[in-house]
Design an enzyme around this catalytic site. Structure first.
Site, short mmCIF file in Angstrom:
data_model
loop_
_atom_site.label_atom_id
_atom_site.label_comp_id
_atom_site.label_asym_id
_atom_site.label_seq_id
_atom_site.Cartn_x
_atom_site.Cartn_y
_atom_site.Cartn_z
CG HIS A 56 -2.02 -1.28 1.01
ND1 HIS A 56 -2.06 -2.07 2.20
CD2 HIS A 56 -2.46 -1.63 0.33
CE1 HIS A 56 -2.86 -2.91 1.85
NE2 HIS A 56 -3.44 -2.64 0.66
CD GLU A 59 -0.55 0.22 4.58
OE1 GLU A 59 0.32 -0.83 4.66
OE2 GLU A 59 -1.75 0.25 4.38
CG HIS A 150 0.79 -4.06 5.43
ND1 HIS A 150 -0.01 -3.56 4.21
CD2 HIS A 150 1.36 -5.07 4.84
CE1 HIS A 150 -0.30 -4.60 3.30
NE2 HIS A 150 0.78 -5.52 3.52
CD GLU A 215 -1.53 -3.81 9.11
OE1 GLU A 215 -1.37 -2.65 9.18
OE2 GLU A 215 -2.14 -4.46 8.38
O1 LIG Z 1 -5.91 -0.42 8.36
C1 LIG Z 1 -6.51 -1.01 7.44
O2 LIG Z 1 -7.85 -0.69 7.51
C2 LIG Z 1 -5.42 -1.79 6.48
C3 LIG Z 1 -4.24 -1.75 6.75
C4 LIG Z 1 -3.70 -3.04 5.94
O3 LIG Z 1 -3.16 -2.96 4.97
N1 LIG Z 1 -4.07 -4.23 6.18
C5 LIG Z 1 -3.77 -5.36 5.48
C6 LIG Z 1 -4.08 -6.68 6.23
C7 LIG Z 1 -3.72 -7.69 5.40
C8 LIG Z 1 -4.26 -9.28 5.87
O4 LIG Z 1 -5.43 -9.20 6.27
O5 LIG Z 1 -3.59 -10.02 6.01
C9 LIG Z 1 -4.66 -5.27 4.18
O6 LIG Z 1 -6.03 -4.69 4.42
O7 LIG Z 1 -4.30 -5.43 3.32
ZN LIG Z 2 -1.33 -2.11 4.17
#
Ligand SMILES: O=C(O)CCC(=O)N[C@@H](CCC(=O)O)C(=O)O
Ligand SMILES: [Zn+2]
Length: 333
Positions: A56, A59, A150, A215
């Site tokens: 992303h 980030e 991330h 994260e």
């Molecule tokens: O804060 C958020 O809403 C998104 C942060 C983020 O990019 N998280 C990933 C998590 C991926 C996973 O579930 O493994 C995403 O949403 O892609």
């Molecule tokens: Zn992300």
């Protein structure tokens, strides 16, 4: 001198044959934002690591961390004693400082490519190829790791946490892997047993790697990440690159483990949360609460001790608008 990241963002990628650093390690630019380091010939190495970031484009804290790791390797400050592939995921989005250009890349892995694919779909397919080739070249039957770094869109009651996709062939979740994350400063892990279109799920299933989406704090522009302490993660990754693989057997008592209970589906443009769309990650949800309504259908919280992760009502219909997690009492799915 300009860093690999700066050169990449400037569009100055020179894909070339591998060459030797002064330290003796080998380096090869594989693609835009993709660079591989291998130990000097004769140096014994036993595992392979993919460290990705910038899937992303907004980030940036992990991108700055990875930039530093690459610079430290090139300067000889980190010795290369493992095979390592670094990936700046969505270079086009990083240039814009946006989560994505056309589509969220982390919903585009494990799909069949198509001639009409746009920028993120093509890039996701290309990254799949790079990680597959990287791990295959290392050989089978040796540990493989993928840390996809991330930061989160909103605030979080727990700053650092990891999503742990169920390992391949229904192998159990590993206490050792969770304990390793704790050494990296990540003391909360969400076990995810269902399939997913994320990068970490892809490398877990297709490459049999110990894979995590990690994260590391809140998403901020480049140069504004002073509030995020990545020192433990940096030290852990430096150790891995230097061939140091910690072997803890037990999950430390302070580590919190949750499991993903359900995705919150956004089925249509009518989707509405009953909570603020910017609610902090890990906010508790009472049983019986109507969390969202979509075309008249209520999404009700049925799980005891539920919490919400990644609430986002602005995703396109067909994607998840968040996750419901609950405490996990054991490591089996
Ligand atoms: O804060 C958020 O809403 C998104 C942060 C983020 O990019 N998280 C990933 C998590 C991926 C996973 O579930 O493994 C995403 O949403 O892609
Ligand atoms: Zn992300």
């Amino acid at each position: 001198m300009s860093s690999f990241l700066q050169e990449t963002l400037a569009g100055h990628t020179a894909i070339a044959l591998p060459y030797c650093l002064q330290s003796g390690a080998s380096v090869q630019v594989m693609d835009e934002g993709v660079i591989r380091f291998e130990p000097q010939d004769g140096v014994k190495h036993t595992f392979d690591v993919v460290i990705s970031c910038g899937i992303h484009g907004n980030e940036t804290a992990p991108v700055e961390l990875v930039e530093q790791l690459i610079e430290q390797i090139c300067a000889g400050a980190i010795k290369v004693r493992a095979r390592v592939l670094f990936i700046f995921g969505n270079v086009a989005a990083l240039r814009l400082g946006q989560r994505f250009v056309e589509e969220d890349m982390n919903r585009l892995f494990s799909r069949t490519p198509d001639v009409d694919d746009g920028v993120e779909k093509r890039r996701a397919a290309m990254l799949e190829m790079h990680v597959m080739r990287f791990f295959q070249a290392g050989g089978e039957n040796r540990p493989r790791f993928h840390y996809d770094l991330h930061t989160a869109i909103h605030g979080s009651l727990i700053e650092k946490f990891a999503i742990y996709p169920l390992p391949k062939a229904n192998k159990p979740f590993s206490a050792t892997e969770i304990a390793r994350l704790s050494l990296a400063g990540v003391d909360t892990v969400l076990l995810q047993s269902t399939t997913s279109s994320t990068f970490s799920f892809f490398t877990s299933r297709q490459c049999d790697a110990a894979s995590f989406t990690v994260e590391l704090g809140s998403a901020r522009p480049f140069g504004h990440n002073q509030g995020i302490d990545l020192s433990k993660m940096a030290a852990y990754l430096q150790g891995l690159i230097q061939g140091e693989l910690p072997m803890p057997e037990l999950v430390p008592a302070h580590v919190k483990i949750f499991r993903v209970s359900r995705e919150i589906p956004k089925k249509s443009h009518d989707f509405q949360f009953a909570i603020d769309g910017k609610t902090d990650n890990f906010t508790p949800l009472p049983v019986g609460m109507v969390l969202a309504v979509d075309q008249g259908e209520e999404f009700v919280v049925t799980e005891a001790d539920a919490r919400i992760i990644f609430p986002n009502p602005d995703v396109p219909p067909g994607q998840r608008a968040g996750l419901i997690i609950v405490p996990a009492h054991q490591l089996s799915s």
